[in-house]
Scaffold this active site. Structure first.
Site, short mmCIF file in Angstrom:
data_model
loop_
_atom_site.label_atom_id
_atom_site.label_comp_id
_atom_site.label_asym_id
_atom_site.label_seq_id
_atom_site.Cartn_x
_atom_site.Cartn_y
_atom_site.Cartn_z
N LYS A 25 30.05 60.00 -27.40
CA LYS A 25 31.21 59.24 -27.88
C LYS A 25 31.24 59.22 -29.41
CE LYS A 25 33.01 58.03 -23.96
NZ LYS A 25 34.21 58.73 -23.52
N TYR A 81 36.10 50.46 -25.79
CA TYR A 81 36.19 49.50 -24.69
C TYR A 81 34.91 48.69 -24.59
CZ TYR A 81 39.29 53.28 -22.91
OH TYR A 81 40.22 54.27 -22.75
N PHE A 82 35.05 47.42 -24.23
CA PHE A 82 33.88 46.62 -23.89
C PHE A 82 33.62 46.81 -22.38
CE2 PHE A 82 32.19 44.82 -27.76
CZ PHE A 82 33.04 45.47 -28.64
N ARG A 138 16.19 45.68 -17.81
CA ARG A 138 16.47 47.11 -17.65
C ARG A 138 16.23 47.78 -19.01
NH1 ARG A 138 22.44 48.66 -15.50
NH2 ARG A 138 23.02 47.71 -17.49
N PRO A 139 15.44 48.85 -19.03
CA PRO A 139 15.15 49.49 -20.32
C PRO A 139 16.45 49.88 -21.03
CG PRO A 139 13.83 50.50 -18.58
CD PRO A 139 14.79 49.55 -17.91
N ILE A 190 39.97 53.81 -15.18
CA ILE A 190 40.86 53.31 -16.24
C ILE A 190 42.12 54.17 -16.35
CG2 ILE A 190 40.98 52.61 -18.67
CD1 ILE A 190 37.86 52.55 -18.63
N ASN A 222 39.70 66.88 -12.80
CA ASN A 222 38.99 67.84 -11.93
C ASN A 222 38.35 67.15 -10.73
OD1 ASN A 222 36.77 66.54 -12.98
ND2 ASN A 222 35.89 68.33 -14.00
N SER A 241 33.69 53.67 -26.69
CA SER A 241 32.97 52.60 -25.99
C SER A 241 32.24 51.71 -26.98
CB SER A 241 31.96 53.28 -25.06
OG SER A 241 31.00 52.36 -24.66
N TYR A 298 24.99 59.69 -23.64
CA TYR A 298 26.39 59.30 -23.38
C TYR A 298 26.99 58.68 -24.65
CZ TYR A 298 30.26 56.31 -22.02
OH TYR A 298 31.48 55.67 -21.97
N ASP A 317 18.68 47.92 -22.32
CA ASP A 317 19.72 46.88 -22.35
C ASP A 317 19.62 46.03 -23.61
OD1 ASP A 317 21.11 47.42 -20.10
OD2 ASP A 317 20.40 45.69 -18.93
P1 NAD Z 1 35.97 57.56 -14.33
O1 NAD Z 1 34.77 58.39 -14.07
O2 NAD Z 1 36.47 56.66 -13.25
O3 NAD Z 1 37.19 58.48 -14.81
C1 NAD Z 1 37.01 59.68 -15.52
C2 NAD Z 1 37.87 60.74 -14.85
O4 NAD Z 1 37.73 61.95 -15.58
C3 NAD Z 1 37.43 61.01 -13.41
O5 NAD Z 1 38.57 60.99 -12.57
C4 NAD Z 1 36.82 62.43 -13.47
O6 NAD Z 1 37.05 63.14 -12.27
C5 NAD Z 1 37.54 63.02 -14.66
N1 NAD Z 1 36.82 64.06 -15.39
C6 NAD Z 1 35.56 64.02 -15.90
N2 NAD Z 1 35.29 65.17 -16.56
C7 NAD Z 1 36.40 65.94 -16.49
C8 NAD Z 1 36.75 67.21 -16.99
N3 NAD Z 1 35.89 67.95 -17.71
N4 NAD Z 1 37.99 67.71 -16.72
C9 NAD Z 1 38.87 66.98 -15.99
N5 NAD Z 1 38.60 65.77 -15.49
C10 NAD Z 1 37.38 65.25 -15.75
O7 NAD Z 1 35.67 56.71 -15.65
P2 NAD Z 1 36.48 55.50 -16.29
O8 NAD Z 1 35.68 54.26 -16.08
O9 NAD Z 1 37.89 55.54 -15.88
O10 NAD Z 1 36.33 55.88 -17.82
C11 NAD Z 1 37.33 56.63 -18.51
C12 NAD Z 1 36.85 56.91 -19.91
O11 NAD Z 1 36.54 55.67 -20.54
C13 NAD Z 1 35.58 57.74 -20.00
O12 NAD Z 1 35.70 58.62 -21.09
C14 NAD Z 1 34.49 56.73 -20.24
O13 NAD Z 1 33.41 57.28 -20.93
C15 NAD Z 1 35.23 55.70 -21.07
N6 NAD Z 1 34.63 54.36 -20.99
C16 NAD Z 1 34.46 53.77 -19.76
C17 NAD Z 1 33.86 52.52 -19.69
C18 NAD Z 1 33.63 51.86 -18.35
O14 NAD Z 1 32.82 50.93 -18.27
N7 NAD Z 1 34.31 52.23 -17.28
C19 NAD Z 1 33.44 51.85 -20.84
C20 NAD Z 1 33.66 52.47 -22.07
C21 NAD Z 1 34.24 53.73 -22.14
N1 UDP Z 2 23.03 43.83 -14.68
C1 UDP Z 2 22.17 43.23 -13.78
N2 UDP Z 2 22.01 43.82 -12.55
C2 UDP Z 2 22.66 44.96 -12.19
C3 UDP Z 2 23.55 45.56 -13.12
C4 UDP Z 2 23.69 44.97 -14.37
O1 UDP Z 2 21.56 42.21 -14.08
O2 UDP Z 2 22.46 45.44 -11.06
C5 UDP Z 2 23.23 43.20 -16.02
C6 UDP Z 2 22.83 44.08 -17.19
O3 UDP Z 2 21.46 43.88 -17.49
C7 UDP Z 2 23.78 43.56 -18.30
C8 UDP Z 2 25.03 43.16 -17.53
O4 UDP Z 2 24.62 42.97 -16.17
O5 UDP Z 2 23.25 42.41 -18.91
C9 UDP Z 2 26.14 44.21 -17.57
O6 UDP Z 2 25.60 45.47 -17.14
P1 UDP Z 2 26.52 46.75 -16.94
O7 UDP Z 2 25.61 47.87 -16.53
O8 UDP Z 2 27.65 46.41 -16.02
O9 UDP Z 2 27.15 47.00 -18.37
P2 UDP Z 2 26.45 47.46 -19.75
O10 UDP Z 2 25.03 47.03 -19.70
O11 UDP Z 2 26.62 48.94 -19.79
O12 UDP Z 2 27.22 46.75 -20.82
#
Ligand code: NAD
Ligand code: UDP
Length: 333
Positions: free
Chosen positions: A152, A176-177, A291-292, A12, A32, A124, A148, A294
């Site tokens: 948050k 974020y969703f 999945r446990p 992101i 990092n 999140s 996790y 979910d």
């Molecule tokens: P990502 O793992 O791709 O990006 C996170 C980045 O942070 C990575 O490049 C990693 O190297 C860096 N990082 C981690 N710990 C660090 C530290 N201590 N110092 C410096 N760099 C560090 O993840 P993403 O999907 O881009 O997510 C970004 C943020 O959004 C995260 O905080 C995550 O929890 C949150 N988020 C993500 C999702 C998702 O589904 N992707 C959903 C909800 C919230």
């Molecule tokens: N899911 C699935 N098979 C997979 C990964 C995910 O059926 O290999 C399903 C999961 O049970 C959920 C949806 O896909 O209903 C989204 O899962 P994801 O892990 O991407 O997101 P989160 O559950 O964290 O919202």
């Protein structure tokens, strides 16, 4: 206006960096590389044709943070850096709490010291736990089902306490969703090294021949086809939400949380069918146990973000499936 992007090499963070640069913001990235690669920096520069500074290092490193704030005039921070895998957080909670919370505390302490009091934080939808009704509003009760999610929630509370202690702070908490998709150039996207836990990265690896078959975790939920329902959002739409949040915090103090989702729920089978259709590929699957941990369904009411940030998602589920696959095809060329 200069924005410090922590975790800017990640999924992101990299897309948001592109949108910031395209909109004329200057950026500085700290990462990092614990879950990303340095080549992403060059990819961001290729897409935007803009230059910026990159500090390879840890957000927990207060000396490095001081150096960054001394060498640059940072106006606001977008804090993405953190670990994000739910299962891993259950296996190794201390690592998750140490990384996610420590880094945020170090960052906030330095920001306080240098009087840079504007931050956008990546939260999140997981902070809503198992919601009692849908769609989810920001006012719903918060709870965490795993370390996790709890990290948050703790950070959200730290930010709220910080604002209470000093109302010069300006804080946007973005919940974020399910972010998926990739930049339309196919140059940046999501490409986990390990076997993916999340649905879209898994499907993409089947399409590209790296994995054989999708396990669908349960088809006996109380949803339209029995499979889990989520609010998938294109990562570029999500990134644009950060631009709107930055505009908000630059102009006003406060501490508020916003849902970034589309407001639409799609089932696992919807995603499989759409992915197959738009990419003309077959995704073999079998139904396995739930999945446990979910939940059946989760989607946002995004109206508060529209009202307060003037933001809403515009990309379709077809765009998301197409762009996700396009990135991997481009990468594997
Ligand atoms: P990502 O793992 O791709 O990006 C996170 C980045 O942070 C990575 O490049 C990693 O190297 C860096 N990082 C981690 N710990 C660090 C530290 N201590 N110092 C410096 N760099 C560090 O993840 P993403 O999907 O881009 O997510 C970004 C943020 O959004 C995260 O905080 C995550 O929890 C949150 N988020 C993500 C999702 C998702 O589904 N992707 C959903 C909800 C919230
Ligand atoms: N899911 C699935 N098979 C997979 C990964 C995910 O059926 O290999 C399903 C999961 O049970 C959920 C949806 O896909 O209903 C989204 O899962 P994801 O892990 O991407 O997101 P989160 O559950 O964290 O919202």
């Amino acid at each position: 206006m200069q924005i410090l992007v922590t975790g800017g090499c990640g999924f992101i963070g990299s897309h948001t960096s592109v949108e910031l640069l395209n909109k004329g913001y200057d950026i500085v990235i700290i990462d990092n590389l614990s879950n990303s690669k340095k080549e992403v920096i060059e990819s961001i520069k290729t897409i935007t044709k803009k230059d910026f500074k990159f500090y390879e290092g840890d957000v927990k490193d207060t000396e490095l943070l001081k150096k960054i704030f001394t060498e640059n005039k940072i106006d606001a921070v977008i804090h993405f850096a953190g670990f994000k895998a739910v299962g891993e957080s259950v296996q190794n909670p201390l690592m998750y709490y140490r990384n996610n919370i420590d880094s945020t505390l170090s960052l906030l302490e330095i920001m306080k010291e240098v009087k840079c009091k504007k931050i956008v934080f990546s939260s999140s939808a997981t902070v809503y736990g198992n919601p009692q009704s849908l769609p989810i509003k920001e006012t719903f009760p918060l709870s965490a089902a795993n370390p996790y999610g709890n990290s948050k929630l703790i950070i959200e509370n730290i930010l709220k306490d910080l604002y209470v202690s000093d109302n010069e702070w300006s804080i946007a908490i973005l919940r974020y969703f399910n972010p998926i998709g990739a930049h339309e150039s196919g140059i940046i996207g999501e490409n986990p090294n390990d076997i993916p836990n999340n649905l879209l990265p898994y499907i993409v690896k089947i399409a590209s021949g790296e994995l054989k078959e999708l396990n669908i975790f349960g088809n006996d939920y109380n949803t339209k086809d029995g499979t889990g329902v989520r609010d998938y959002i294109h990562v570029v739409d999500l990134s644009l939400g950060h631009i709107q949040a930055i505009k908000k915090i630059i102009n006003e103090t406060g501490c508020d949380a916003y849902n970034l989702g589309t407001g639409h729920g799609y089932s696992v089978l919807d995603i499989v069918n759409t992915f197959e259709k738009v990419n003309n590929v077959k995704i073999p699957y079998k139904i396995v146990d739930r999945r446990p941990g979910d939940i059946a369904a989760c989607y946002a009411d995004p109206s508060y973000a529209f009202e307060k940030l003037n933001w809403k998602a515009t990309k379709t589920i077809e765009d998301m499936c197409k762009d996700s696959y396009n990135f991997i095809k481009n990468k594997n060329k």
